[in-house]
Design a protein around this motif. Structure first.
Motif, PDB file in Angstrom:
ATOM      1  N   ALA A  80       0.832  -1.210   0.000  1.00  0.00           N
ATOM      2  CA  ALA A  80       0.000   0.000   0.000  1.00  0.00           C
ATOM      3  C   ALA A  80       0.866   1.260   0.000  1.00  0.00           C
ATOM      4  O   ALA A  80       0.575   2.223  -0.719  1.00  0.00           O
ATOM      5  CB  ALA A  80      -0.937  -0.003   1.208  1.00  0.00           C
ATOM      6  N   ALA A  81       1.939   1.252   0.783  1.00  0.00           N
ATOM      7  CA  ALA A  81       2.842   2.412   0.826  1.00  0.00           C
ATOM      8  C   ALA A  81       3.526   2.621  -0.523  1.00  0.00           C
ATOM      9  O   ALA A  81       3.695   3.753  -0.977  1.00  0.00           O
ATOM     10  CB  ALA A  81       3.878   2.236   1.939  1.00  0.00           C
ATOM     11  N   ALA A  82       3.903   1.526  -1.166  1.00  0.00           N
ATOM     12  CA  ALA A  82       4.537   1.625  -2.485  1.00  0.00           C
ATOM     13  C   ALA A  82       3.569   2.220  -3.503  1.00  0.00           C
ATOM     14  O   ALA A  82       3.933   3.124  -4.268  1.00  0.00           O
ATOM     15  CB  ALA A  82       5.018   0.245  -2.941  1.00  0.00           C
ATOM     16  N   ILE A  83       2.352   1.737  -3.501  1.00  0.00           N
ATOM     17  CA  ILE A  83       1.349   2.231  -4.441  1.00  0.00           C
ATOM     18  C   ILE A  83       1.055   3.713  -4.184  1.00  0.00           C
ATOM     19  O   ILE A  83       0.904   4.503  -5.118  1.00  0.00           O
ATOM     20  CB  ILE A  83       0.076   1.366  -4.380  1.00  0.00           C
ATOM     21  N   GLY A  86       3.324   5.870  -6.006  1.00  0.00           N
ATOM     22  CA  GLY A  86       3.318   5.751  -7.460  1.00  0.00           C
ATOM     23  C   GLY A  86       4.107   4.564  -7.978  1.00  0.00           C
ATOM     24  O   GLY A  86       4.378   4.468  -9.176  1.00  0.00           O
ATOM     25  N   ALA A  87       4.470   3.645  -7.095  1.00  0.00           N
ATOM     26  CA  ALA A  87       5.180   2.437  -7.499  1.00  0.00           C
ATOM     27  C   ALA A  87       4.166   1.310  -7.698  1.00  0.00           C
ATOM     28  O   ALA A  87       2.959   1.511  -7.548  1.00  0.00           O
ATOM     29  CB  ALA A  87       6.216   2.057  -6.438  1.00  0.00           C
ATOM     30  N   TYR A  88       4.665   0.149  -8.022  1.00  0.00           N
ATOM     31  CA  TYR A  88       3.840  -1.040  -8.225  1.00  0.00           C
ATOM     32  C   TYR A  88       4.247  -2.083  -7.206  1.00  0.00           C
ATOM     33  O   TYR A  88       5.348  -2.045  -6.672  1.00  0.00           O
ATOM     34  CB  TYR A  88       4.043  -1.599  -9.633  1.00  0.00           C
ATOM     35  N   ALA A  89       3.364  -3.048  -6.933  1.00  0.00           N
ATOM     36  CA  ALA A  89       3.681  -4.097  -5.976  1.00  0.00           C
ATOM     37  C   ALA A  89       3.170  -5.442  -6.480  1.00  0.00           C
ATOM     38  O   ALA A  89       2.074  -5.534  -7.044  1.00  0.00           O
ATOM     39  CB  ALA A  89       3.078  -3.781  -4.615  1.00  0.00           C
ATOM     40  N   LEU A  90       3.987  -6.462  -6.268  1.00  0.00           N
ATOM     41  CA  LEU A  90       3.678  -7.830  -6.697  1.00  0.00           C
ATOM     42  C   LEU A  90       4.039  -8.767  -5.564  1.00  0.00           C
ATOM     43  O   LEU A  90       5.147  -8.678  -5.018  1.00  0.00           O
ATOM     44  CB  LEU A  90       4.486  -8.171  -7.959  1.00  0.00           C
ATOM     45  N   SER A  91       3.117  -9.647  -5.210  1.00  0.00           N
ATOM     46  CA  SER A  91       3.395 -10.606  -4.139  1.00  0.00           C
ATOM     47  C   SER A  91       4.145 -11.802  -4.706  1.00  0.00           C
ATOM     48  O   SER A  91       4.038 -12.109  -5.907  1.00  0.00           O
ATOM     49  CB  SER A  91       2.104 -11.075  -3.471  1.00  0.00           C
ATOM     50  N   PRO A  92       4.883 -12.527  -3.859  1.00  0.00           N
ATOM     51  CA  PRO A  92       5.567 -13.739  -4.328  1.00  0.00           C
ATOM     52  C   PRO A  92       4.603 -14.813  -4.842  1.00  0.00           C
ATOM     53  O   PRO A  92       5.016 -15.732  -5.529  1.00  0.00           O
ATOM     54  CB  PRO A  92       6.317 -14.232  -3.081  1.00  0.00           C
ATOM     55  N   ARG A  93       3.334 -14.684  -4.540  1.00  0.00           N
ATOM     56  CA  ARG A  93       2.331 -15.638  -5.039  1.00  0.00           C
ATOM     57  C   ARG A  93       1.704 -15.184  -6.356  1.00  0.00           C
ATOM     58  O   ARG A  93       0.788 -15.809  -6.862  1.00  0.00           O
ATOM     59  CB  ARG A  93       1.253 -15.869  -3.993  1.00  0.00           C
TER      60      ARG A  93
END
Length: 147
Positions: A80-83, A86-93
Motif C-alpha cells: 500500500a505504501a509503495a502504491i 506511485g510504485a507497483y507491488a507484486l506478491s511472491p504468489r
C-alpha cells in the motif's frame, strides 16, 4: 525503474526468478533484508542489509523507491505504501497490487489481524506451491514486457 525485494520472507525460488529476470532485461534489482544474503555476482543485483527490527526493511524500501519502481512483497502495508508513492507491488504468489485492489486487501488484512489479536485462530497461508511460482513468473514477465 528498479525492482525492490522485501527479501527476509521472500521464497528462494522467487529470488531465483528475479535474478534471471534482472540479468535478462538488465534491470537493477535490490534485495533488502536484516540478515546477510547470498546473491549471484551481477551488475544488476544488489543487497542492502538493514538493522534488525520491526519493519526496518519495509521502511528502507519505502524511503528509497521511486514512482514506477516495482516492489516484491507479501506485506500488504508495504504494498500500500509503495502504491501511494506511485510504485507497483507484486506478491511472491503472483498477486499484482494496484489502486483498484489495495484498499480491499488492506482492509481484509486489518480485519484478519483484529481477529488474531482477539484470540481467533485464522490459520496461516497455504504452503507455497508450483502454481504460486508460475503465477509470479507470469505476472513479472507481463509487467516487465510493458516497461
Amino acid at each position: 525503474m528498479q525492482i525492490w525485494v522485501d527479501a527476509d520472507a521472500c521464497p528462494n525460488v522467487i529470488k531465483e526468478i528475479l535474478f534471471r529476470a534482472a540479468k535478462r532485461v538488465a534491470i537493477k534489482t535490490i534485495l533488502v533484508a536484516n540478515q546477510p544474503l547470498q546473491v549471484p555476482a551481477s551488475p544488476y543485483i544488489d543487497t542492502v542489509l538493514v538493522r534488525s527490527g520491526f519493519n526496518r526493511a519495509d521502511g528502507y524500501i519505502v524511503e528509497q523507491l521511486q514512482a514506477g519502481d516495482l516492489v516484491i512483497t507479501a506485506d500488504i502495508p508495504l504494498a500500500a505504501a509503495a502504491i501511494a508513492k506511485g510504485a507497483y507491488a507484486l506478491s511472491p504468489r503472483g498477486v499484482f497490487f494496484d489502486q483498484g485492489n489495495i484498499r480491499e486487501r488492506l482492509s481484509l488484512r486489518n480485519f484478519m489481524d483484529e481477529l488474531r489479536s482477539g484470540g481467533v485462530d485464522t490459520g496461516g497461508p497455504p504452503a507455497f506451491s508450483q502454481r504460486d511460482r508460475e503465477a509470479f513468473a507470469n505476472q513479472l514477465d507481463r509487467f516487465l514486457a510493458k516497461r
